[in-house]
Structure formats: structure tokens, C-alpha cells
Enzyme design. Sequence first.
Site, PDB file in Angstrom:
ATOM      1  N   ALA A   9       0.834  -1.393   0.005  1.00 52.09           N
ATOM      2  CA  ALA A   9      -0.343  -0.269  -0.105  1.00 52.09           C
ATOM      3  C   ALA A   9       0.687   1.630  -0.018  1.00 52.09           C
ATOM      4  CB  ALA A   9      -0.661  -0.109   1.379  1.00 52.09           C
ATOM      5  N   GLY A  10       1.841   1.062  -1.099  1.00 49.66           N
ATOM      6  CA  GLY A  10       3.162   2.676  -1.316  1.00 49.66           C
ATOM      7  C   GLY A  10       2.767   3.413  -2.570  1.00 49.66           C
ATOM      8  N   VAL A  12       2.723   3.583  -5.291  1.00 45.61           N
ATOM      9  CA  VAL A  12       2.823   2.766  -6.711  1.00 45.61           C
ATOM     10  C   VAL A  12       1.223   1.825  -6.799  1.00 45.61           C
ATOM     11  CG1 VAL A  12       3.054   0.520  -8.066  1.00 45.61           C
ATOM     12  CG2 VAL A  12       5.193   2.563  -7.033  1.00 45.61           C
ATOM     13  N   VAL A  86       5.735  -4.558  -3.645  1.00 37.45           N
ATOM     14  CA  VAL A  86       6.511  -4.777  -2.590  1.00 37.45           C
ATOM     15  C   VAL A  86       7.791  -4.108  -2.900  1.00 37.45           C
ATOM     16  CG1 VAL A  86       4.893  -6.793  -1.729  1.00 37.45           C
ATOM     17  CG2 VAL A  86       6.825  -6.952  -2.760  1.00 37.45           C
ATOM     18  N   THR A 128       9.249  -2.065  -9.470  1.00 33.87           N
ATOM     19  CA  THR A 128      10.004  -2.637 -10.737  1.00 33.87           C
ATOM     20  C   THR A 128      11.216  -3.505  -9.980  1.00 33.87           C
ATOM     21  OG1 THR A 128      10.127   0.122 -10.975  1.00 33.87           O
ATOM     22  CG2 THR A 128      12.078  -1.534 -11.470  1.00 33.87           C
ATOM     23  N   GLU A 157       5.162   0.588 -14.074  1.00 38.79           N
ATOM     24  CA  GLU A 157       4.047   1.814 -13.687  1.00 38.79           C
ATOM     25  C   GLU A 157       5.359   2.159 -13.567  1.00 38.79           C
ATOM     26  OE1 GLU A 157       6.057   4.183 -11.376  1.00 38.79           O
ATOM     27  OE2 GLU A 157       7.642   2.608 -10.194  1.00 38.79           O
ATOM     28  N   ASN A 220      13.979   4.318 -16.781  1.00 41.96           N
ATOM     29  CA  ASN A 220      14.866   5.255 -15.325  1.00 41.96           C
ATOM     30  C   ASN A 220      16.093   6.281 -15.903  1.00 41.96           C
ATOM     31  OD1 ASN A 220      12.213   5.494 -14.429  1.00 41.96           O
ATOM     32  ND2 ASN A 220      12.340   4.087 -13.335  1.00 41.96           N
ATOM     33  N   PHE A 222      17.222   6.210 -18.837  1.00 44.98           N
ATOM     34  CA  PHE A 222      17.460   7.907 -19.711  1.00 44.98           C
ATOM     35  C   PHE A 222      17.156   8.821 -18.969  1.00 44.98           C
ATOM     36  CE2 PHE A 222      17.193   5.165 -24.357  1.00 44.98           C
ATOM     37  CZ  PHE A 222      18.573   5.003 -24.063  1.00 44.98           C
ATOM     38  N   CYS A 272      13.991   5.045  -7.067  1.00 46.31           N
ATOM     39  CA  CYS A 272      14.420   5.194  -8.717  1.00 46.31           C
ATOM     40  C   CYS A 272      14.675   4.453  -9.589  1.00 46.31           C
ATOM     41  CB  CYS A 272      12.740   5.202  -9.864  1.00 46.31           C
ATOM     42  SG  CYS A 272      11.216   4.309  -8.557  1.00 46.31           S
TER      43      CYS A 272
END
Length: 480
Positions: A9-10, A12, A86, A128, A157, A220, A222, A272
Site C-alpha cells: 500500500a505504498g 505505487v 512490494v 520495479t 509503473e 528511468n 534514460f 527509482c
Amino acid sequence: MVKICCIGAGYVGGPTMAVIALKCPSIEVVVVDISVNRIAAWNSDQLPIYEPGLDDAVKQCRGKNLFFSTDIEKHVSEADIIFVSVNTPTKTRGLGAGKAADLTYWESAARMIADVSKSDKIVVEKSTVPVKTAEAIEKILTHNSKGINYQILSNPEFLAEGTAMQDLFKPDRVLIGGRETPEGRKAVQALKDVYAHWVPEDRILTTNLWSAELSKLAANAFLAQRISSINAISALCEATGANVSEVAYAVGKDSRIGPKFLNASVGFGGSCFQKDILNLVYISECNGLSVVANYWKQVIQINDYQKNRFVNRVVSSMFNTVSGKKIAVLGFAFKKDTGDTRETPAIDVCKGLLRDKATISIYDPQVTDDQIQRDLATNKFDWDHPVHLQPMSPTAVKQVSIAWDAYEAAKGAHGVCILTEWDEFKELDYRRIYDDMQKPAFVFDGRNVVDPEKLRAIGFIVYAIGKPLDSWLKDLPAVA
């Protein structure tokens, strides 16, 4: 009725599921997490994350077809589609420490899914993950299957914090990777049907599993590379008298390059960019591609260099010491319109100033005192591990105080560092700030939010990233 369960439940899981629930009233969506506090916050009026537009979406659906629960096993066993969102933190020890992703939480989620499932499931990688994670998850599920069929999909995402809801409502693309088998194609279609409620079909891309996983890391990398590129140029601008804003504008006018992600700054942050590039480096090394690995390492090295360069400018400008001097830090989040501080450049800048024994007063409109103290007390890479593994009440860093507004932070300060591009920092009464500061009064703008000439007219000595240097700074070394 299709039932979706999201584990995690973060940043994302919460927003993504809120939008699916909003756009697909016929689908029941449940977000589950082991953190009782986090789930309680999702069920309250004060959501655990700040994101423009998120509040409205949650309140429209919560209790109708959107639910937040800690009863993980019940909802996983009932779901048709399980999103796994997660943490995949960078390993802090063992093989690949400092580069490889730690898949502990992913693996335990997969084993739990295998334990409680009584019907066929589509399992979707949402967080990711390194390339080939799907294969590892598949092995765990099939070796514990008890006759149940699982299809693994990769659906990375592409959310930017601060605009996550818009990114979900109107995505550039939705990427779904699956096995190229009849069952795999059927699973891809099932997920495609969910997104088709609001995303035009030509924006839903389907690929094989590995392409989807690698596309996320590559995107990410790039984006981060563009930031490091303009930051490298910013150092050259300062050395030559060029203006990085003018250079970026001229470069961005080329339609092949475009203007986005060309703002010079004190460095990139967020959960990320660094993590995904380190992952790319590790995967490249594991496949014997050392030249490729070294290429991507440079993107992070420039980012670290930019933060160090900023601290060095502060110290060398202020008579080569900030010991005992008060420095106001405006902005602690890694970018505006979010309360997220993960990998924010402000952490490294503050730690650099603290090493030189500065006293720091920090103001950020969205970040809590507790979060700032925790970030300054946490070791590198530990932020991404569950909160219960982190120091519960970190010992407050003595030389750090938290202010309730920018004027309070700057009162009596020798210098002001702007580290987040919050809009309110453009509108501050800098004359009032100047009057309340020690003289000479310095402004170090790490985000190019102020007009250096206007501030110099007030009396400030101004350092702005990549802009022609103040005469005060011209003869000082870039490195303290």
C-alpha cells in the site's frame, strides 16, 4: 465480478488501485499491507502519502469497490488478479551489495500466494524488478502450485511523483509483458481489459516478459541520464560564464531532443533513478558487459559529483568554513508537490554541511520533522527496507532544527540553500529574509528558482547552479 488484490500500500499500489477502482466500478479492488498503521491511514481522512488528486479518488471509491485491509491471505486467496507492489530495495550486504535488488519481499509474497491460493491466478509485477524476476517468481509458484495455474505478467509503473494521478488517468503508455503462449496471451488480454476501461487501445503496449521488465529500467536510466547530462554541462557553464538555462533552452528546441528533464539542479533523487541504474549496472556486469555497466555508472557518478560540488561551493564561499554557522535549508523533498524524501539530494547536502559542523534549520511544506530526522540518521540504502527494521526513534541530530516557515528558518542565518523547487520559494519576501540574516548574506540556489540579479540588488551574494558566477565566487576554487 473480477476481484483485484494489490500487495503493498505504498506510492505505487495506493494511487494505482484508487484509479482502477474509480474507472472500473464493476471490479472489486483491495489493497493489502502488513503495516497496520499504513492501512489505518489509508482508511482515515489523512492518507499516508501526499499526491494531488489522490484524496478525491480514494474518497469516491473507498467502501464501495475500493478497500484497504491487513487481512492479506483472505484477499489474496479470493483475487483473480494479484498485483505485487512490494519494496525491491538495493542489497546492503552479500552478493551484489550496493547494486543488486533485494528480492526478499518479492519472494515471500510469491510463497504466500502459493500457500493460500485455491484457484487460478494472474500475478502482476508492479514494483520495479530486475530483468528475469518473473522467471524466479514463476519457479516458486509452479513448484508449489498444488495443481493451480499461475500466469506471471510484468506491468511496470511509469509514475512521476507530484503528477502520479494525471500519469494514471492519461498515461503515455501502459506496458504489459507476458509469456508468448496461449495461456500467457489470455492473461495479457485479461489485464488489458481492465486498463481498456479508460486507456485508448493504441496506448496499451504488449511485449514479452523480459522486454517489459527491461523497458522500465531503461526508461528511468534514460531520464536520469538527461539530468546528469545537463548537470555536467552546468559545471562547465560556471567555469566559462555560460548560462545553463540558455544552453538547455537552445538544446531543447531541437525536436529530436525536446525540452523535458533538462533543468540543471543539485542532483536527482526519488526512489527509482539510482536504484534502477544500479540494477542495470549489476545485470550488465552479471552478463559480462563491463563497458555497458561502466557507461551507466557514470550517470550516478555525475549525480554524486553535483551534490558534492554544491556543498563545496557553500563552504568555500563562506570563508572555507561553515563550522558553527547557521544555514537555512529550504526544501527537503526530492521534488516539489510530494512529501517523498527517498534519495533526496537534500540528505547528502545536509550531511556534507553537518560534517563541516554547520547548524542547519530546515523548512519543507510537506515533510514531517520525524521524517527529516530519520533520513539524516539512516544509512544509505536502508530507507527502502521496512520501517520496523529501521531505527524507531532515531536520535535527533543535534545541529538540526525544523522550522515552521522559510522566514523562521532563515532568521539569523549566514546562508540559505534552496534544495526543492517549491513554488512558494519563488514568492518569498527576500528583502525581509535579507534583513534578518547575518552579513554577508548568501543564497545558494540548487534549483534555479530565484532571479539571481534581483537578489544581488537586495545585497545577497548568490550562487545559482550553472549560472554565471557572482564576482565574490569567481576567484574561489570550485572544490573546497
